[in-house]
Write a protein that holds these residues in place. Structure first.
Motif, PDB file in Angstrom:
ATOM      1  N   VAL A  70       3.100   3.750  -4.560  1.00 32.56           N
ATOM      2  CA  VAL A  70       2.517   2.420  -5.102  1.00 32.56           C
ATOM      3  C   VAL A  70       1.291   1.793  -5.572  1.00 32.56           C
ATOM      4  O   VAL A  70       0.227   2.660  -5.174  1.00 32.56           O
ATOM      5  CB  VAL A  70       2.366   2.058  -3.824  1.00 32.56           C
ATOM      6  CG1 VAL A  70       2.029   0.197  -3.839  1.00 32.56           C
ATOM      7  CG2 VAL A  70       3.717   2.057  -3.130  1.00 32.56           C
ATOM      8  N   GLN A 128       0.148  -1.508  -7.779  1.00 30.73           N
ATOM      9  CA  GLN A 128      -0.159  -2.960  -7.983  1.00 30.73           C
ATOM     10  C   GLN A 128       0.805  -3.588  -6.462  1.00 30.73           C
ATOM     11  O   GLN A 128       2.142  -3.742  -6.801  1.00 30.73           O
ATOM     12  CB  GLN A 128       0.238  -2.968  -9.109  1.00 30.73           C
ATOM     13  CG  GLN A 128      -0.602  -4.372  -9.612  1.00 30.73           C
ATOM     14  CD  GLN A 128      -0.123  -4.899 -10.516  1.00 30.73           C
ATOM     15  OE1 GLN A 128       0.298  -4.061 -11.600  1.00 30.73           O
ATOM     16  NE2 GLN A 128      -1.153  -5.967 -10.553  1.00 30.73           N
ATOM     17  N   ARG A 129       0.275  -4.381  -5.719  1.00 25.92           N
ATOM     18  CA  ARG A 129       0.648  -5.733  -5.315  1.00 25.92           C
ATOM     19  C   ARG A 129       1.079  -6.903  -6.599  1.00 25.92           C
ATOM     20  O   ARG A 129      -0.423  -6.921  -7.493  1.00 25.92           O
ATOM     21  CB  ARG A 129      -0.297  -6.249  -4.258  1.00 25.92           C
ATOM     22  CG  ARG A 129       0.572  -7.278  -3.322  1.00 25.92           C
ATOM     23  CD  ARG A 129       1.757  -7.356  -2.672  1.00 25.92           C
ATOM     24  NE  ARG A 129       1.800  -8.633  -1.813  1.00 25.92           N
ATOM     25  CZ  ARG A 129       3.041  -8.230  -2.219  1.00 25.92           C
ATOM     26  NH1 ARG A 129       4.231  -7.700  -1.848  1.00 25.92           N
ATOM     27  NH2 ARG A 129       3.248  -9.826  -1.526  1.00 25.92           N
ATOM     28  N   THR A 130       2.351  -7.530  -6.184  1.00 24.75           N
ATOM     29  CA  THR A 130       2.427  -8.499  -7.360  1.00 24.75           C
ATOM     30  C   THR A 130       2.667  -9.618  -6.228  1.00 24.75           C
ATOM     31  O   THR A 130       3.117 -10.067  -4.450  1.00 24.75           O
ATOM     32  CB  THR A 130       3.417  -8.306  -8.293  1.00 24.75           C
ATOM     33  OG1 THR A 130       4.880  -8.184  -7.830  1.00 24.75           O
ATOM     34  CG2 THR A 130       3.463  -7.485  -8.785  1.00 24.75           C
ATOM     35  N   TYR A 167       5.627  -4.831  -5.311  1.00 19.50           N
ATOM     36  CA  TYR A 167       5.218  -3.770  -5.403  1.00 19.50           C
ATOM     37  C   TYR A 167       5.644  -3.003  -6.601  1.00 19.50           C
ATOM     38  O   TYR A 167       6.195  -3.112  -6.529  1.00 19.50           O
ATOM     39  CB  TYR A 167       4.882  -3.061  -4.651  1.00 19.50           C
ATOM     40  CG  TYR A 167       4.034  -3.401  -3.399  1.00 19.50           C
ATOM     41  CD1 TYR A 167       2.815  -3.739  -2.898  1.00 19.50           C
ATOM     42  CD2 TYR A 167       4.663  -3.785  -1.988  1.00 19.50           C
ATOM     43  CE1 TYR A 167       2.267  -3.893  -2.140  1.00 19.50           C
ATOM     44  CE2 TYR A 167       3.701  -4.810  -0.941  1.00 19.50           C
ATOM     45  CZ  TYR A 167       2.268  -4.275  -0.736  1.00 19.50           C
ATOM     46  OH  TYR A 167       2.116  -4.833   0.289  1.00 19.50           O
ATOM     47  N   ASP A 222      10.124  -8.068  -1.527  1.00 18.26           N
ATOM     48  CA  ASP A 222       9.665  -7.725  -1.229  1.00 18.26           C
ATOM     49  C   ASP A 222      10.848  -7.599  -0.192  1.00 18.26           C
ATOM     50  O   ASP A 222      11.058  -7.598   1.017  1.00 18.26           O
ATOM     51  CB  ASP A 222       8.869  -9.175  -0.958  1.00 18.26           C
ATOM     52  CG  ASP A 222       7.622  -9.079  -0.594  1.00 18.26           C
ATOM     53  OD1 ASP A 222       6.382  -8.163  -0.987  1.00 18.26           O
ATOM     54  OD2 ASP A 222       6.589 -10.145  -1.518  1.00 18.26           O
ATOM     55  N   ARG A 282       1.505  -0.084   0.737  1.00 13.76           N
ATOM     56  CA  ARG A 282      -0.077   0.299   0.662  1.00 13.76           C
ATOM     57  C   ARG A 282      -0.176  -0.051  -0.993  1.00 13.76           C
ATOM     58  O   ARG A 282       1.002   1.271  -0.986  1.00 13.76           O
ATOM     59  CB  ARG A 282      -1.069   0.273   1.757  1.00 13.76           C
ATOM     60  CG  ARG A 282      -0.647  -0.439   2.953  1.00 13.76           C
ATOM     61  CD  ARG A 282      -1.922   0.348   4.024  1.00 13.76           C
ATOM     62  NE  ARG A 282      -2.167  -0.598   5.074  1.00 13.76           N
ATOM     63  CZ  ARG A 282      -2.925   0.202   6.350  1.00 13.76           C
ATOM     64  NH1 ARG A 282      -3.563   1.159   6.061  1.00 13.76           N
ATOM     65  NH2 ARG A 282      -2.445  -0.898   7.573  1.00 13.76           N
ATOM     66  N   VAL A 283      -0.944  -0.093  -1.252  1.00 11.37           N
ATOM     67  CA  VAL A 283      -1.805   0.795  -2.862  1.00 11.37           C
ATOM     68  C   VAL A 283      -1.788   1.725  -2.756  1.00 11.37           C
ATOM     69  O   VAL A 283      -2.647   2.025  -1.664  1.00 11.37           O
ATOM     70  CB  VAL A 283      -2.691  -0.161  -3.489  1.00 11.37           C
ATOM     71  CG1 VAL A 283      -2.899   0.681  -4.500  1.00 11.37           C
ATOM     72  CG2 VAL A 283      -1.856  -1.042  -4.183  1.00 11.37           C
TER      73      VAL A 283
END
Length: 294
Positions: free
Chosen positions: A166, A168-170, A174, A188, A196-197
């Motif tokens: 993982v 990056q969170r967008t 992810y 999601d 988690r990243v």
């Protein structure tokens, strides 16, 4: 006269940032000198040497450059080798860049300023790609993943199991890097647990679009998914003493929190296990059925 077809291919030379299978060529007071097929040697320091090592033994080692630009071998396993993406912690910062914990006791990996995105702060972790510098031959890190990761030529198929990290969170989920080569996305609505990243995950290719975007699911689809989820649910039941406070009316959020499954997968899995006589359901939830199973 030797023709082109008769010429042998020269053995690959020692490269930094990767693993090599080498032979003990000689023993010195500093450690073992290991050699490849071309005769190139590298030192394995005494701290990694066993009293059982002998000349002629074959060892699997990782090779890197030390602070004096010499190739050194180690039996330690780095957190990433050349060609891999990793989530590494910054341990020091200088005017020229940062040093990241590489998982090797005597060596941190260098992240040059030119390879940074934004400010890098010690004790914080960052997603980087490890590559071999074409000029120095050293293994270095880069935060510019787009220079190395591309979906231009995909070698994936729908339903295929893949390993990923993982990155990056967008707004919608992810972004992940699949097999250190391709970009992917977990939305999601496909996530039913903590993500988690930096997490390394196993997933399945859910969709490949016409423009080579890859959507990934953390759960298998179809019958294989149910069988895998059934094994996981039985393990969770055993760990919880044989029962869980879940049933058909349980909220999706509660199901996800306790099992890591979507409500749909949970219901299919419970139905499958009940048909097999391995669990029972009551108003209090589901429980192991320890009688004979068909």
């Amino acid at each position: 006269m030797t023709t082109f077809a008769q010429k042998s291919v020269l053995p690959k030379m020692l490269d930094a940032g990767t693993y090599h299978k080498l032979t003990v060529a000689r023993i010195s007071e500093h450690g073992l000198y290991l050699a490849d097929e071309a005769g190139s040697e590298v030192l394995l320091p005494n701290r990694y040497v066993s009293l059982e090592n002998r000349v002629g033994d074959t060892l699997d080692v990782f090779v890197y450059h030390d602070s004096e630009d010499r190739l050194i071998a180690t039996t330690e396993k780095p957190l990433a080798r050349v060609g891999e993406v990793a989530f590494l912690r910054a341990v020091d910062k200088t005017a020229h860049g940062a040093f990241l914990d590489w998982g090797i006791t005597a060596k941190d990996i260098f992240l040059p300023n030119r390879n940074m995105h934004g400010y890098v702060e010690p004790q914080h972790s960052y997603i980087v790609y490890v590559y071999r510098d074409s000029i120095t031959g050293r293994a270095v890190a880069s935060m510019n993943l787009r220079s190395f990761i591309s979906n231009d030529e995909l070698s994936l198929r729908r339903g295929e199991q893949v390993e990923m990290i993982v990155t990056q969170r967008t707004e919608r989920g992810y972004r992940v890097v699949i097999r250190n080569r391709y970009w992917g996305m977990i939305y999601d609505n496909q996530i039913f647990g903590d993500v988690r990243v930096g997490d390394r995950l196993t997933g399945w290719v859910r969709r490949i679009t016409d423009d080579n975007r890859v959507d990934v699911s953390l759960q298998q689809e179809g019958y294989d998914e149910v069988r895998a989820s059934a094994d996981r649910l039985l393990t969770l039941l055993d760990a919880a003493g044989g029962s869980l406070p879940l049933h058909d009316a349980s909220a999706p959020e509660q199901v996800a929190a306790l099992t890591g499954m979507s409500k749909k997968v949970f219901k299919r899995t419970v139905g499958y296990l009940m048909k097999r006589g391995e669990i029972e359901m009551s108003e209090g939830g589901i429980a192991r059925a320890y009688g004979d199973t068909p």
